[in-house]
Enzyme design. Structure first.
Site, short mmCIF file in Angstrom:
data_model
loop_
_atom_site.label_atom_id
_atom_site.label_comp_id
_atom_site.label_asym_id
_atom_site.label_seq_id
_atom_site.Cartn_x
_atom_site.Cartn_y
_atom_site.Cartn_z
N GLU A 141 -25.82 3.62 28.45
CA GLU A 141 -25.22 4.96 28.41
C GLU A 141 -26.11 5.91 27.60
O GLU A 141 -26.37 7.05 28.02
CB GLU A 141 -23.82 4.91 27.77
CG GLU A 141 -23.17 6.29 27.67
CD GLU A 141 -21.85 6.29 26.91
OE1 GLU A 141 -21.15 5.26 26.87
OE2 GLU A 141 -21.52 7.34 26.33
N CYS A 207 -14.70 8.31 23.20
CA CYS A 207 -13.55 8.45 24.11
C CYS A 207 -12.25 8.02 23.42
O CYS A 207 -12.25 7.21 22.50
CB CYS A 207 -13.80 7.72 25.43
SG CYS A 207 -12.92 6.20 25.64
S1 SF4 Z 1 -12.49 4.94 29.29
FE1 SF4 Z 1 -13.84 5.14 27.48
S2 SF4 Z 1 -14.44 3.04 26.97
FE2 SF4 Z 1 -13.65 3.01 29.07
S3 SF4 Z 1 -15.46 3.23 30.36
FE3 SF4 Z 1 -14.60 5.28 30.01
S4 SF4 Z 1 -15.73 6.06 28.25
FE4 SF4 Z 1 -16.06 3.85 28.31
#
Ligand code: SF4
Length: 297
Positions: A141, A207
């Site tokens: 990422e 997130c």
């Molecule tokens: S919800 Fe959050 S932890 Fe899950 S893939 Fe998306 S960015 Fe990554």
């Protein structure tokens, strides 16, 4: 016992066994991982064989299951042998350089929250900011974000690196990998804030699922004798979760599956907490619970 495992979320004890097990309600696959796996399943049913730049998610057991269904993991495009080439972009995204190839159909499983960070980076670049990315520089990422940010950027993994950062730019922006810890992001922001900038903007792009997972796991870890974190050793969010729990409970153990459970983790422990990374399948929790119950008996 099976009945208890189905309950999965929250506290439970079967009343016969002595060990109390507390399972974080923020366990199992997150929204982005579920979505990526659903897209991949549908694509495999339709195409038969598809290729993926690196593992679709960071969980070796799940990736093995998908390999058996026709998903081939590659590191470079030249590894693709067939003429009809379908390339899956994993949930954490990839560098834009990898997308500039012809004769390839892309199946994009990038999580919308990762896409949002990519969009912010693109916007900041256009506005001429020096972009500081908080995260793990080896993670796909982050590599993807660096590819989008261009040369006018850097990655910081911890407070020490932030302290040593020597920048000429007077206009900087701070963003984070979606699975960084909030604590790291705040520490680095505070360190960067001491520098001599004309303009500093910050975007907390950790997130929400990651934040909720870390908060609940840390709160459980505070109360139990042993904390078990289940997830791939190559999973950034699982490693960060283990790190967060270890700060409040030294008896925190990061395992990939029930096979990694050791008797010394469980011996004489009355309360055991369990939390998982975002790419850990729910059945891995059941297996660990069953193993603990076996030890009980
Ligand atoms: S919800 Fe959050 S932890 Fe899950 S893939 Fe998306 S960015 Fe990554």
């Amino acid at each position: 016992m099976r009945k208890s495992c189905k309950k999965r979320k929250g506290k439970f004890s079967n009343g016969v066994n002595k060990t109390k097990i507390i399972i974080s309600s923020n366990s199992g696959f997150c929204f982005g991982v579920k979505r990526a796996l659903d897209i991949a399943r549908r694509a495999l049913r339709k195409r038969g064989t598809i290729y993926s730049f690196g593992p679709i998610i960071h969980n070796p057991q799940v990736v093995d299951g998908f390999s058996g269904k026709g998903l081939k993991i590659i590191k470079a495009l030249k590894e693709i042998k067939s003429k009809k080439r379908y390339l899956l972009i994993p949930s954490h995204g990839i560098s834009p350089d990898a997308l500039r190839k012809k004769n390839i159909s892309y199946i994009d499983t990038t999580c919308p929250f990762v896409s949002r960070v990519q969009k912010i980076v693109k916007d900041l670049r256009e506005k001429g900011y020096f972009i500081i990315i908080v995260g793990d520089r080896k993670h796909p990422e982050v590599k993807g974000l660096v590819g989008m940010a261009g040369r006018n950027s850097c990655v910081l993994e911890d407070k020490k690196e932030a302290k040593n950062l020597n920048l000429k730019s007077k206009k900087a922006a701070l963003i984070s990998q979606t699975t960084a810890t909030l604590a790291d992001f705040k520490e680095i922001l505070s360190e960067i804030g001491k520098k001599n900038f004309m303009e500093l903007v910050s975007f907390n792009t950790v997130c929400k699922n990651t934040i909720d997972r870390q908060r609940e796991a840390a709160s459980i870890a505070e109360k139990v004798d042993t904390m078990i974190i289940i997830g791939g050793k190559n999973s950034a969010n699982t490693s960060k979760l283990a790190k967060t729990c270890k700060m409040v409970n030294r008896n925190t153990h990061h395992i990939e599956s029930r096979r990694d459970l050791k008797i010394k983790f469980l011996k004489d422990k009355k309360n055991i907490g369990i939390a998982t990374g975002a790419s850990t399948p729910p059945y891995a929790i059941d297996e660990v619970v069953n193993e603990i119950r076996r030890f009980d008996n």
